[in-house]
Design an enzyme around this catalytic site. Structure first.
Site, PDB file in Angstrom:
ATOM      1  N   ASP A  73       7.591  28.521  26.823  1.00  0.00           N
ATOM      2  CA  ASP A  73       6.847  29.761  26.623  1.00  0.00           C
ATOM      3  C   ASP A  73       6.366  30.310  27.972  1.00  0.00           C
ATOM      4  O   ASP A  73       5.910  29.560  28.837  1.00  0.00           O
ATOM      5  CB  ASP A  73       5.649  29.475  25.719  1.00  0.00           C
ATOM      6  N   GLU A 133      11.807  31.327  28.092  1.00  0.00           N
ATOM      7  CA  GLU A 133      11.325  32.645  27.693  1.00  0.00           C
ATOM      8  C   GLU A 133      10.834  33.303  28.977  1.00  0.00           C
ATOM      9  O   GLU A 133       9.714  33.071  29.425  1.00  0.00           O
ATOM     10  CB  GLU A 133      10.177  32.560  26.685  1.00  0.00           C
TER      11      GLU A 133
END
Length: 554
Positions: free
Chosen positions: A221, A280
């Site tokens: 993330d 990401e």
């Protein structure tokens, strides 16, 4: 909790090479997939019970969004303990069972890792607050004195992605105002200081903990956010959210992140079974994204440029060419994605006029959106590389755009000048049965209200219906596995086609996609394998309807 359980075997361990280059990876958002204990919230037991659906669907791997111990200020992306399961999702033994059952079904498991920030309930942060200014633990985050005569102003002008300043002031134990701390997202999510060796050591340990559990990889993330520019300089511009994705910011996509991922790659190399890292990474260009997937760093990176592309042949071709060209020099596979837990489902985005962004609150033309979504899925699955599916898109689910404001739980919804905050619409629990409590999601309702008639889109309703979106996905994934020319690769050959139509060749295969609003007459390239909607074949050609994609064997 730090108990290590015996690691289950990885599917195809020692036999398959580079499985991730052509993998179809299915994202499970645990809150909304399946509820195993009837409390209205999805959990690991629910996921375990529904794994056969994913085997039947034909995906290769499952990516689980965060299930760690968390106060849930941002749906689990505020982690208090990276080695424990939040009780709302189950236990560490439940996680072990999911991994083992998935592997038994031939599915790999990728888990979310959140390294940019922790929860403000994390032990390190709580102790740093208690010990006050000068505590060594504060060096593991970004604590700074404020500006102004009394330190009443934030240390710099950075703005939170969720709106407002990216700094919150602490209160000392004597009740007086103290230092400020940095949080690029919610105040409950303080950013780690990745220049501190303890932070780097801790995350290498966390990687090993979950690799020992048997996970096959990590989706990282905010992979672009870990390192901040030296000195935390002012940006000198308000409305900074508008700059994201266009400019390199002092808190995003700094070159120092790459050293971190090279060290993580060494950790993964200690384990058998081809474990992977997925970034990401929101970057200004796809070329910058390619930096994250150089041979000694990550294996894949999300292709957000593709996700944001309109249903337009010229735009799609430009992004496809650019994506393949950017990945080719670093030897990484391109990835393709249409929906995830942060954007409006593509069945609804494509139902609305182009240019409205990726978070919408209008349903648009439902029939048009579904027709385009089915066509876009076949186009995506025909491209070289790896593809990501978001739970429920195989059912053709639209976004739930009419949720009352009082039930929304997206933390950015009520914060001014941040993200639109409409992510709840794509997080409504998915339907499994035509009838019953929460349409089979669980016995105790659902944490977000489901629309009336949701059961008509359920797995039960669509299974066996040859015209359903679910059966289209099943057939597409089966065909993708069976066709040697599909899956991994670095290139495709564009063929001549009328304006508004994409046509390309791969080994023994042709894809034609009509993005226009009118039927187009084409020469049939070969034997029809699959189409997203009815096509009219005749001896002298094929009528490819509006917003339809067809696959051909040649």
């Amino acid at each position: 909790m730090t108990q290590h359980l015996a690691a289950p075997a990885t599917p195809d361990s020692g036999t398959r090479t580079d499985w991730w280059r052509d993998a179809v990876i299915y994202q499970v958002y645990p809150r909304s997939f399946a509820d195993g204990n009837g409390d209205g919230m999805g959990d690991l037991k629910g996921i375990r019970a529904r794994l056969p659906h994913l085997e039947d669907l034909g995906v290769d791997a499952v990516w689980l969004s965060p299930f760690y111990a968390s106060p849930q200020a941002d749906a689990g992306y505020d982690v208090a303990d990276y080695r424990a399961i939040d009780p709302m999702f189950g236990t560490l033994h439940d996680a072990d069972a999911v991994i083992r059952d998935a592997h038994a079904l031939g599915l790999r498991i990728i888990v979310d890792l959140v390294p940019n920030h922790s929860s403000d309930r994390h032990d390190w942060f709580q102790r740093a607050l208690k010990e006050g200014a000068g505590s060594p633990l504060r060096e593991r985050y970004h604590f700074r004195p404020g500006k102004g005569p009394d330190g009443e102003l934030p240390p710099n002008d950075w703005e939170s992605i969720f709106g407002g300043p990216a700094w919150t002031r602490t209160t000392d134990t004597d009740g007086t105002p103290g230092e400020w701390y940095l949080h690029l997202f919610a105040p409950e999510q303080p950013d780690f200081n990745w220049e501190h060796p303890a932070v780097r050591d801790e995350f290498r340990s966390i990687l090993r903990f979950w690799l020992d559990m048997g996970v096959d990889g990590f989706r990282v993330d905010v992979a672009h956010g870990l390192v901040k520019a030296e000195g935390l300089p002012d940006i000198g511009h308000h409305d900074q959210l508008k700059l994201l994705g266009n400019d390199t910011m002092p808190f995003f996509d700094q070159d120092g992140v790459h050293e971190i991922y090279r060290s993580w790659r060494h950790v993964l190399a200690e384990y058998a079974g081809e474990r992977v890292l997925v970034a990401e990474a929101w970057t200004p260009t796809v070329e910058r994204t390619a930096h994250y997937v150089r041979p000694d760093e990550m294996h894949q990176a999300f292709n957000f440029q593709y996700l944001g592309t309109h249903w337009d042949a010229a735009e799609l071709r430009e992004v496809i060419d650019g994506s393949l060209a950017a990945m080719r020099p670093v030897g990484a596979p391109a990835t393709w994605v249409l929906s995830n837990h942060d954007v409006t489902r593509h069945a609804t985005r494509f139902a609305n006029p182009a240019g409205l962004g990726t978070q919408l609150r209008t349903p648009g033309d439902r029939a048009l959106g579904l027709r385009r979504a089915r066509a876009a899925t076949l186009l995506m699955l025909a491209l070289p590389g790896s593809a990501y599916l978001y739970q429920g898109e195989e059912l053709g689910l639209p976004d739930v755009t009419d949720l009352p404001d009082e039930v929304r739980q997206d933390p950015s919804f009520h914060r001014a000048q941040g993200q639109d905050g409409f992510r709840d619409g794509c997080r409504v629990p998915i339907p499994w049965t035509v009838e019953g409590p929460s349409y089979g999601f669980g016995a105790g309702g659902s944490w977000l209200p489901q629309p009336d008639g949701w059961g008509e889109l359920s797995v039960e309703a669509q299974t066996g219906d040859p015209h359903s979106t679910l059966e289209l996905y099943r057939k597409a994934l089966q065909t993708r596995r069976n066709q040697p020319g599909l899956g991994a690769g670095e290139a495709l050959e564009w063929a001549n086609a009328p304006e508004g139509v994409l046509a390309f060749r791969r080994d023994g295969f042709v894809c034609t996609a009509n993005t226009t609003g009118e039927t187009v007459r084409l020469t049939a390239p070969g034997e029809l394998l699959l189409a997203s909607g009815p096509v009219d074949l005749s001896a002298d050609g094929v009528d490819l309807p509006a917003d339809t994609t067809a696959w051909w064997a040649v």
